[in-house]
Design an enzyme around this catalytic site. Structure first.
Site, PDB file in Angstrom:
ATOM      1  N   THR A   1      88.241 127.752  25.554  1.00 33.22           N
ATOM      2  CA  THR A   1      87.319 128.389  26.398  1.00 33.22           C
ATOM      3  C   THR A   1      87.023 127.357  27.605  1.00 33.22           C
ATOM      4  O   THR A   1      87.337 126.396  27.562  1.00 33.22           O
ATOM      5  CB  THR A   1      85.965 128.720  25.646  1.00 33.22           C
ATOM      6  OG1 THR A   1      85.288 127.578  25.443  1.00 33.22           O
ATOM      7  CG2 THR A   1      86.001 129.645  24.519  1.00 33.22           C
TER       8      THR A   1
ATOM      9  N   VAL B   1      85.691 119.506  21.497  1.00 35.02           N
ATOM     10  CA  VAL B   1      84.723 119.410  22.644  1.00 35.02           C
ATOM     11  C   VAL B   1      85.795 119.041  23.928  1.00 35.02           C
ATOM     12  O   VAL B   1      86.383 117.834  23.678  1.00 35.02           O
ATOM     13  CB  VAL B   1      83.577 118.278  22.510  1.00 35.02           C
ATOM     14  CG1 VAL B   1      82.848 118.428  23.993  1.00 35.02           C
ATOM     15  CG2 VAL B   1      82.910 118.595  21.496  1.00 35.02           C
ATOM     16  N   LYS B   2      85.807 119.722  24.981  1.00 32.67           N
ATOM     17  CA  LYS B   2      86.254 119.534  26.066  1.00 32.67           C
ATOM     18  C   LYS B   2      85.336 118.739  27.120  1.00 32.67           C
ATOM     19  O   LYS B   2      84.335 119.178  27.406  1.00 32.67           O
ATOM     20  CB  LYS B   2      86.824 120.971  26.858  1.00 32.67           C
ATOM     21  CG  LYS B   2      87.916 121.591  26.008  1.00 32.67           C
ATOM     22  CD  LYS B   2      88.164 122.997  26.774  1.00 32.67           C
ATOM     23  CE  LYS B   2      88.712 122.898  28.083  1.00 32.67           C
ATOM     24  NZ  LYS B   2      89.358 124.390  28.427  1.00 32.67           N
ATOM     25  N   LEU B   3      86.021 117.489  27.650  1.00 35.22           N
ATOM     26  CA  LEU B   3      85.470 116.757  28.654  1.00 35.22           C
ATOM     27  C   LEU B   3      86.134 116.873  30.001  1.00 35.22           C
ATOM     28  O   LEU B   3      87.416 116.753  30.091  1.00 35.22           O
ATOM     29  CB  LEU B   3      85.427 115.361  28.219  1.00 35.22           C
ATOM     30  CG  LEU B   3      84.719 115.168  26.770  1.00 35.22           C
ATOM     31  CD1 LEU B   3      84.839 113.566  26.155  1.00 35.22           C
ATOM     32  CD2 LEU B   3      83.093 115.186  26.903  1.00 35.22           C
TER      33      LEU B   3
END
Ligand code: E4P
Length: 234
Positions: A27, A82-84
Site C-alpha cells: 500500500t 514498513v515503507k520509508l
C-alpha cells in the site's frame, strides 16, 4: 521471486489472497487515502486477509516520528513491512530500525546512489518505480538492472522490489535482471495471464476433444472412455 498486489482495497486484497500465489499486498498513502478509513484498522484487516506481507508507508517528516510510526505499525501485525520514503530522514529512520526486528523498505528510489545509501542504512528492500521512470524518458530496465548489479557487487543483502509495474514487458525485462520481486495493481497482474495463442490453443484442444467424443459415440459405442492423455477409447 516475490509477487505483490498494490492495493489498499479489501475486496481486491481478498481476490489476491484467493489466487494462492501472491506474496502479499503493498500500500501507499495515496492508495490508503482512497479508502476513506483509518489506517490502523485497515492494515489490521489487510494483514488478517493474507498470510503474506502487508506493506504500509509512514507519513511523518522526521526520523524520530518515522521510527515511532514504524514501531506502531509493526505492533499492528507481525506481517507488516514498513515503507520509508527515500530522504535523509528516511535513511536515518532506516538506520535506527535496522536490527530491531522491524522490516523496512525504502520507496521512491530512482538512482543507483540512492539504492546504495538505502542498503547501507539497512533496509531489507528498495523500491524503484519502473513505470514512472519511463514516464520521464529514463530506461527503467537499465537503471534498475544497475541497482541490482551494484548491490550484488558490494555484497549488500538489500533486495529490489520493482513498483509501478504496468504490463508484461516490465516483468519480461526485469525478471532476468535479478530483481527480488514486483508489485502491481490486481488488473495488471490478471492481465499477465492471457496470451492470444494460449487462448487459441486451448479452444483448439477442447474442440478436438469434443469432436473425438462425438465421433466415438456416433460410431455406435455405448460409452466413450478416455485416458489421461485425452485419447478416446470407444
Ligand atoms: C507504489 O507504491 C505505487 O503505488 C505504484 O507502484 C505506482 O505505480 P504507478 O506509477 O503505475 O501509478
Amino acid at each position: 521471486m516475490k509477487l505483490y498486489v498494490d492495493t489498499a482495497d479489501l475486496g481486491e486484497a481478498r481476490r489476491a489472497a484467493e489466487l494462492g500465489f501472491v506474496d502479499g499486498i503493498t500500500t501507499n498513502p495515496s492508495l490508503v487515502a482512497r479508502q476513506r478509513t483509518a489506517l490502523e484498522p485497515l492494515v489490521r484487516e489487510l494483514a488478517a486477509i493474507l498470510d503474506g506481507d502487508v506493506w504500509c508507508q509512514v507519513v511523518s517528516a522526521d526520523a524520530p516520528a518515522m521510527v515511532a510510526e514504524a514501531r506502531a505499525m509493526h505492533g499492528w501485525a507481525a506481517n507488516v513491512v514498513v515503507k520509508l520514503p527515500m530522504s535523509l530522514e528516511g535513511l536515518r529512520a532506516a538506520a535506527r530500525l535496522a536490527d530491531t526486528g522491524v522490516r523496512t523498505n525504502m520507496t521512491l528510489v530512482y538512482s543507483v546512489p540512492q539504492a546504495l545509501l538505502a542498503a547501507k542504512a539497512g533496509v531489507a528492500w528498495i523500491s524503484p518505480y519502473v513505470g514512472r521512470m519511463e514516464d520521464t524518458g529514463i530506461s527503467g530496465a537499465n537503471v534498475i538492472g544497475e541497482m541490482v548489479d551494484a548491490l550484488a557487487a558490494q555484497g549488500l543483502p538489500t533486495r529490489v522490489l520493482v513498483a509501478s509495474v504496468r504490463g508484461p514487458r516490465h516483468l519480461a525485462q526485469l525478471a532476468r535482471r535479478g530483481v527480488g520481486g514486483f508489485t502491481m495493481p490486481l488488473e495488471v497482474l490478471l492481465g499477465l495471464v492471457g496470451h492470444p495463442m494460449t487462448d487459441r490453443g486451448q479452444e483448439q484442444f477442447l474442440a478436438d476433444w469434443e469432436r473425438a467424443v462425438f465421433d466415438g459415440r456416433s460410431q455406435g459405442a455405448t460409452e466413450a472412455t478416455t485416458d489421461q492423455t485425452g485419447r478416446v477409447d470407444a
